[in-house]
Design an enzyme around this catalytic site. Sequence first.
Site, PDB file in Angstrom:
ATOM      1  N   LYS A  86      59.964 -70.455  32.350  1.00 34.73           N
ATOM      2  CA  LYS A  86      59.227 -71.330  31.436  1.00 34.73           C
ATOM      3  C   LYS A  86      57.854 -71.645  32.049  1.00 34.73           C
ATOM      4  CE  LYS A  86      61.744 -74.677  29.478  1.00 34.73           C
ATOM      5  NZ  LYS A  86      62.689 -75.831  29.514  1.00 34.73           N
TER       6      LYS A  86
HETATM    7  C1  E4P Z   1      62.976 -77.783  26.801  1.00 33.74           C
HETATM    8  O1  E4P Z   1      62.233 -76.815  26.931  1.00 33.74           O
HETATM    9  C2  E4P Z   1      62.494 -79.122  27.168  1.00 33.74           C
HETATM   10  O2  E4P Z   1      62.260 -79.069  28.532  1.00 33.74           O
HETATM   11  C3  E4P Z   1      63.447 -80.235  26.871  1.00 33.74           C
HETATM   12  O3  E4P Z   1      64.302 -79.894  25.824  1.00 33.74           O
HETATM   13  C4  E4P Z   1      62.754 -81.533  26.561  1.00 33.74           C
HETATM   14  O4  E4P Z   1      63.715 -82.431  26.073  1.00 33.74           O
HETATM   15  P1  E4P Z   1      63.503 -84.018  26.114  1.00 33.74           P
HETATM   16  O5  E4P Z   1      62.415 -84.334  25.150  1.00 33.74           O
HETATM   17  O6  E4P Z   1      64.817 -84.567  25.692  1.00 33.74           O
HETATM   18  O7  E4P Z   1      63.143 -84.361  27.513  1.00 33.74           O
END
Ligand code: E4P
Length: 225
Positions: A86
């Site tokens: 990512k």
């Molecule tokens: C995924 O790519 C994100 O890192 C994650 O789902 C963010 O989720 P949150 O808004 O619950 O922290």
Amino acid sequence: MKLFIDDANLEAIRELIEYYPIDGVTTNPSILAKAGRDPRETLKMIRDIIGDERIIFAQAVALTYEGMLEDAHMIMDLLGRNTVVKIPSTPTGFKAMMALKKEGITTCGTVVYTPMQAYLAAKAGASYVAPYVNRIDNMGYNGIGVVKQIQDILENNDMDCEVLAASFKNSQQVLELAEYGIGSATCGSDVIRAFVKNAAIDGAVQDFVDDFEKLTGKTSMSDLD
Ligand code: E4P
């Protein structure tokens, strides 16, 4: 739609992998921080639990271009095949995505709040883009609407990239996106469990067993012999 667990809690991952059709696990630095141990150790343990066939997502943390590439290489060395790195969908991130694409490393453009970020990440070679539904909602915009817009942009431009919708607070949001045909969703363990957490379902299942037992005195077909 592929379904991922957005969690680094090993017990939760073990349970969900056993009982649900899960395609893999996604993490980010905040999720790894909650696990409270060396992040390399947590990621390796997740890989061991889910095996080599499922996909694991791990995020590059460095903010410089060179640092992102180094993080990506380190993540790939640590986790092997079926790993997605990512990368934040920022200008530095787009540069890293383009370079990693040339190296054959699969990336996900993350921290996506706007359709144009997703478009640029896809064009830079990311295989996934991760819009944050709930966080967009909390900013006063329509998170589901943004994800649908991104799905349309990817489809209408024949882009080789799929939506990995993230940041969900309830199963209704996931349902609406499944209906729309997005590529993937990643949800916290509680949201996944809530998909089938329903007294009516439990009651109906138990009623069938009770009726069978009244008829036969047994609680399973195999007990009839
Ligand atoms: C995924 O790519 C994100 O890192 C994650 O789902 C963010 O989720 P949150 O808004 O619950 O922290």
